[in-house]
Design an enzyme around this catalytic site. Structure first.
Site, PDB file in Angstrom:
ATOM      1  N   ASP A 183       1.074  -1.291  -0.024  1.00  0.00           N
ATOM      2  CA  ASP A 183       0.095  -0.163  -0.134  1.00  0.00           C
ATOM      3  C   ASP A 183       0.939   1.585   0.078  1.00  0.00           C
ATOM      4  O   ASP A 183       0.573   2.386   0.131  1.00  0.00           O
ATOM      5  CB  ASP A 183      -1.069  -0.059   1.180  1.00  0.00           C
ATOM      6  CG  ASP A 183      -1.875  -1.369   1.644  1.00  0.00           C
ATOM      7  OD1 ASP A 183      -2.520  -1.787   0.230  1.00  0.00           O
ATOM      8  OD2 ASP A 183      -2.076  -1.233   2.075  1.00  0.00           O
TER       9      ASP A 183
ATOM     10  N   ASP B 127       0.334   5.638   2.395  1.00  0.00           N
ATOM     11  CA  ASP B 127      -0.620   4.804   3.376  1.00  0.00           C
ATOM     12  C   ASP B 127      -0.557   5.633   4.667  1.00  0.00           C
ATOM     13  O   ASP B 127      -1.097   5.894   4.706  1.00  0.00           O
ATOM     14  CB  ASP B 127      -1.283   3.379   2.911  1.00  0.00           C
ATOM     15  CG  ASP B 127      -1.933   2.458   3.546  1.00  0.00           C
ATOM     16  OD1 ASP B 127      -2.520   3.028   3.497  1.00  0.00           O
ATOM     17  OD2 ASP B 127      -1.166   2.004   4.023  1.00  0.00           O
TER      18      ASP B 127
ATOM     19  N   ARG C 137      -4.713   7.562  14.150  1.00  0.00           N
ATOM     20  CA  ARG C 137      -3.900   6.706  14.159  1.00  0.00           C
ATOM     21  C   ARG C 137      -2.301   6.326  15.140  1.00  0.00           C
ATOM     22  O   ARG C 137      -1.262   6.314  14.408  1.00  0.00           O
ATOM     23  CB  ARG C 137      -3.734   5.467  13.098  1.00  0.00           C
ATOM     24  CG  ARG C 137      -4.367   5.468  12.537  1.00  0.00           C
ATOM     25  CD  ARG C 137      -4.387   4.302  11.495  1.00  0.00           C
ATOM     26  NE  ARG C 137      -5.784   4.198  10.422  1.00  0.00           N
ATOM     27  CZ  ARG C 137      -6.330   3.308   9.844  1.00  0.00           C
ATOM     28  NH1 ARG C 137      -4.906   2.920   9.230  1.00  0.00           N
ATOM     29  NH2 ARG C 137      -7.272   2.959   9.463  1.00  0.00           N
TER      30      ARG C 137
END
Ligand SMILES: *[C@@H]1O[C@H](CO)[C@@H](O)[C@H](O)[C@H]1NC(C)=O
Length: 392
Positions: A190, A214, A270
């Site tokens: 990714d 990503d 995140r």
């Protein structure tokens, strides 16, 4: 009085003194040594950075890790191969001696990789790092940039220290030299800076990761015993993923220590996002966020300890985020112990219950600093500037 004799007016006397003082303070701070003596260093850095001969004793670093990776004793010893990268080019199937891929994928056994000079390495395909490999970028400026980036696939005992990884892009499936030196097929990736797949005992320290398509760091598919320390994560929407998908229950055993990292500017979410496993997130500095700082789903456990969370001036002030999954119990263990909050930051803790302790063994254990020290303990996060003549 000197001033009186040399210079007539009070004004010029004052200027003279200011110049004198400035001269002396610049002189002192130009010596890196004294700068360092006045610095508050964290336990990892204290272990090797005071040694001005660190170039001669690079392997000392292996014994400085803390947290779930433990000490990296398997990366050093009599049978260690010293390998120097001299060539920035890349061939994913038949790497030339002197290239990073030759040292990291082809050579088997304990390898300590250093770099001859500053370089930008544009990888043609992801670099699959073999077990017992150390990538040590200290003393030079190494960028892995602008295409494929790093991957640790079914490998163990790996140190990544002092490199910059940025502008990583997705890669189509294809053939590449595996961590065992054999050519293997690799599926679509990714565009993450560093991706761990079924990896264990991995230490990522003092690296600067930014601006990838990503995410910056993915810990997936049963990876465990990981320490992520002293890194600088910046300019990224999705920063760090621990546990790749909801269905992968083996990640229940995942244990990750996230310590002395600096998040920001412009990190959105995140930091990390946790699925299934356990993360000890400790003594990190969060310079704002957009959606949230720490989040999770699938019964994750988090001990957030003595971090400094500085909320963004506008937008969300809440540190945490929870995603419920319809089928499995919507339970989170998100505990905050000794964290500091600025700019209105808040942390929604799990009600009741007991905070899960990291249960470190003696070689993993370390003393957690007060949140008040986090600014200075993370001041040199990311790649260190190591001058030729002095302390790193
Ligand atoms: C993780 O580390 C612990 C403690 O050193 C060890 O007992 C365990 O086997 C390790 N797990 C893996 C999968 O390497």
């Amino acid at each position: 009085m000197v001033c009186h004799r040399v210079i007539n007016s009070v004004f010029w006397c004052f200027i003279f003194l200011v110049v004198l003082v400035t001269f002396f303070t610049t002189k002192v701070s130009s010596s890196k040594q004294s700068e360092i003596e006045g610095m508050e260093m964290n336990v990892i850095d204290q272990c090797w950075r005071f040694n001005p001969e660190w170039r001669k004793y690079r392997q000392q670093l292996a014994l400085c890790s803390v947290g779930y990776a433990g000490k990296m004793t398997n990366n050093i010893g009599k049978d260690l191969i010293h390998y120097k990268v001299t060539d920035h080019s890349d061939d994913p199937l038949n790497p030339r001696p002197g290239t990073l891929r030759y040292g990291a994928s082809k050579i088997q056994g304990k390898v300590w990789i250093t770099f001859q000079k500053d370089m930008n390495i544009k990888l043609v395909r992801p670099l699959l790092i073999s077990s017992f490999t150390t990538i040590d970028g200290r003393g030079v400026d190494v960028h892995i940039v602008d295409n494929a980036c790093l991957m640790i696939y079914k490998a163990t005992n790996i140190i990544i220290h002092g490199i910059r990884v940025h502008h990583c892009r997705p890669q189509a499936p294809g053939m590449v030299m595996g961590p065992d030196g054999n050519i293997m097929p690799l599926g679509q990736v990714d565009g993450d800076a560093i991706r761990l797949v079924s990896a264990s005992k991995i230490w990522i320290d003092h690296s600067t990761l930014s601006d990838c398509q990503d995410g910056l760091l993915d810990v997936t598919r049963g990876s465990t015993n990981i320490t992520i320390s002293n890194n600088w994560f910046r300019e990224q929407n999705k920063v760090m993923l621990l546990g790749h998908d909801d269905g992968f229950v083996r990640d229940k055993n995942m244990k990750v220590t996230v310590v002395y990292n600096y998040f920001g500017p412009n990190c959105h979410q995140r930091m990390p996002r946790i699925r299934h496993g356990y993360a000890h997130v400790v003594n990190n500095l969060y310079m704002g966020w957009v959606q949230y700082a720490i989040g999770g789903s699938m019964e994750p456990s988090l001990k957030s300890q003595s971090n400094l969370f500085i909320a963004p001036t506008v937008g969300k002030k809440e540190v945490t985020w929870r995603k419920s999954s319809n089928e499995v119990g919507d339970t989170w263990e998100f505990y905050s112990v000794g964290d500091a909050f600025e700019n209105g930051a808040s942390f929604m803790e799990t009600k009741g219950g007991q905070v899960t302790k990291p249960n470190y063994n003696p070689e993993q254990n370390f003393e957690v600093a007060d949140a008040k020290s986090v600014r200075s303990l993370t001041r040199s996060s990311g790649v260190l500037q190591c001058s030729k003549t002095s302390i790193c």
